[in-house]
Scaffold this motif. Structure first.
Motif, PDB file in Angstrom:
ATOM      1  N   ARG A  64       0.707  -1.413  -0.340  1.00 56.64           N
ATOM      2  CA  ARG A  64       0.125   0.087  -0.088  1.00 56.64           C
ATOM      3  C   ARG A  64       0.999   1.477   0.150  1.00 56.64           C
ATOM      4  NH1 ARG A  64      -1.185   4.122   2.410  1.00 56.64           N
ATOM      5  NH2 ARG A  64       0.263   3.311   4.656  1.00 56.64           N
ATOM      6  N   ARG A  65       2.072   1.485   0.462  1.00 63.73           N
ATOM      7  CA  ARG A  65       2.765   2.519   0.847  1.00 63.73           C
ATOM      8  C   ARG A  65       3.612   2.580  -0.476  1.00 63.73           C
ATOM      9  NH1 ARG A  65       3.703   0.357   6.341  1.00 63.73           N
ATOM     10  NH2 ARG A  65       6.259  -0.209   5.502  1.00 63.73           N
ATOM     11  N   GLU A  66       4.142   1.791  -1.147  1.00 70.55           N
ATOM     12  CA  GLU A  66       3.999   1.867  -1.982  1.00 70.55           C
ATOM     13  C   GLU A  66       4.115   2.242  -3.128  1.00 70.55           C
ATOM     14  OE1 GLU A  66       6.986  -1.176  -5.249  1.00 70.55           O
ATOM     15  OE2 GLU A  66       6.239  -1.991  -3.426  1.00 70.55           O
ATOM     16  N   HIS A  67       2.437   1.638  -3.295  1.00 72.59           N
ATOM     17  CA  HIS A  67       2.343   2.519  -4.491  1.00 72.59           C
ATOM     18  C   HIS A  67       1.206   3.496  -4.295  1.00 72.59           C
ATOM     19  CE1 HIS A  67       1.873  -0.712  -7.210  1.00 72.59           C
ATOM     20  NE2 HIS A  67       2.501  -1.382  -6.497  1.00 72.59           N
ATOM     21  N   GLY A  68       1.002   3.827  -2.540  1.00 75.24           N
ATOM     22  CA  GLY A  68       0.690   5.080  -2.592  1.00 75.24           C
ATOM     23  C   GLY A  68      -0.727   5.763  -1.964  1.00 75.24           C
ATOM     24  N   GLU A  70      -4.000   5.419  -0.033  1.00 81.39           N
ATOM     25  CA  GLU A  70      -4.472   6.077   0.510  1.00 81.39           C
ATOM     26  C   GLU A  70      -5.548   5.465   0.914  1.00 81.39           C
ATOM     27  OE1 GLU A  70      -2.855   8.385   2.332  1.00 81.39           O
ATOM     28  OE2 GLU A  70      -2.001   8.717   1.789  1.00 81.39           O
TER      29      GLU A  70
END
Length: 244
Positions: A64-68, A70
Motif C-alpha cells: 500500500r505504501r509503495e503504491h501511495g 490512501e
C-alpha cells in the motif's frame, strides 16, 4: 487504469499474481488493480521462518505504501481473502470494501500437515499437486485452464514457500477478526467448491457479519475468479463501484 479506483488483489494459497489476469480483463477500465506475488509464492522471496498472518498483513501495508494508496478495496480468494479481512481489522481507515471469494475460515491443521508430510517425503509441490489442484477444481473439466494452473502456477512455487506460509498460518481463523471489520463485505462462493462449500463456510462468515452480502457462482470451484472470471466480475464490479 492508472486513475481508476484502487483494488488490491490477494491470490489463493500456492498461486501468484497471474491468478487475477482473467478477472482483470473482464472487470474493465474503472479500476487500478494492484496484484502481487504474496510472500513465498511466485517471484516473491521465501520467508526465513514461518510467515504469520501478521507478517502477511505487514506485507500488504508495505505494498500500500509503495503504491501511495490512501484508501483502497481488497479482493482475495480463500486464504487471500482471509488476509484481506485481517488487514481490514488492523487498518480500518484504509479499506473501502472487501470482496472475499471462496471464503475460508483459515488454514486447517489436518489437511495442511498431511500435505506437508507428503512434500517432506520427497517430490516437493509435485507430490501434492494432484490432490491440491484436483480438489480445487472439483468436478470442473481438466481442460487447458486446469493444466495451465497445474503446470504454470502451482508447480512453479517453491515448496519452502508453501511450507513457511502453512506453518505460519495454521489454526488461525477469520473468526478472530470478523467482528472488527467495519467496511462492507461481499462474499462470493463457488457452487462446485468442495473445499469450502458456500453452504458451510461462507454462510458461517455471513452469519458472523450480518451486514455482509453473500452470492454464489453455481459453476465455480475453489478458485472462482480464475475458473469463472466473467461471472465473478459481473458480481464483484458493481459492488466495488458502489463502495469506492
Amino acid at each position: 487504469s492508472e486513475s481508476g479506483r484502487p483494488v488490491m488483489l490477494m491470490h489463493a494459497l500456492a498461486a501468484n499474481a497471474s491468478f487475477w489476469d482473467g478477472f482483470c480483463a473482464e472487470a474493465g477500465d474503472d479500476f487500478l488493480f494492484v496484484a502481487f506475488d504474496q510472500r513465498g509464492f511466485g517471484r516473491s522471496p521465501v520467508p526465513p521462518r514461518p510467515w504469520t498472518v501478521e507478517d502477511h498483513v505487514a506485507d500488504i501495508e508495505a505494498v500500500r505504501r509503495e503504491h501511495g494508496l490512501e484508501r483502497f478495496s481488497l479482493m482475495g480468494t480463500a486464504v487471500g481473502g482471509m488476509l484481506a479481512m485481517f488487514y481490514a481489522a488492523r487498518y480500518p481507515e484504509r479499506v473501502d470494501a472487501i470482496v472475499f471469494t471462496n471464503p475460508a475460515l483459515g488454514v486447517t491443521r489436518h489437511n495442511s500437515m498431511m500435505r506437508l508430510e507428503k512434500m517432506w517425503a520427497g517430490g516437493g509441490m509435485a507430490a501434492i499437486a494432484d490432490d491440491a489442484v484436483g480438489r480445487a477444481f472439483g468436478d470442473l473439466p481438466r481442460d487447458e485452464r486446469y493444466w495451465h494452473y497445474y503446470n504454470e502456477i502451482f508447480l512453479r512455487n517453491d515448496p519452502k514457500g508453501y511450507e513457511t506460509t502453512v506453518l505460519g498460518m495454521v489454526d488461525r481463523s477469520v473468526e478472530e477478526v470478523v467482528a472488527s471489520v467495519s467496511c462492507p463485505v461481499l462474499l462470493i462462493g463457488g457452487g462446485l467448491d468442495i473445499i469450502t462449500p458456500p453452504d458451510g463456510v461462507a454462510r458461517k462468515i455471513h452469519a458472523l457479519k450480518p451486514n455482509s452480502r453473500l452470492e454464489v457462482v453455481a459453476d465455480a470451484g475453489h478458485l472462482g475468479p480464475y475458473q469463472r472470471p466473467a461471472a465473478f466480475a459481473r458480481i464483484a464490479v458493481p459492488f466495488l463501484r458502489e463502495t469506492a
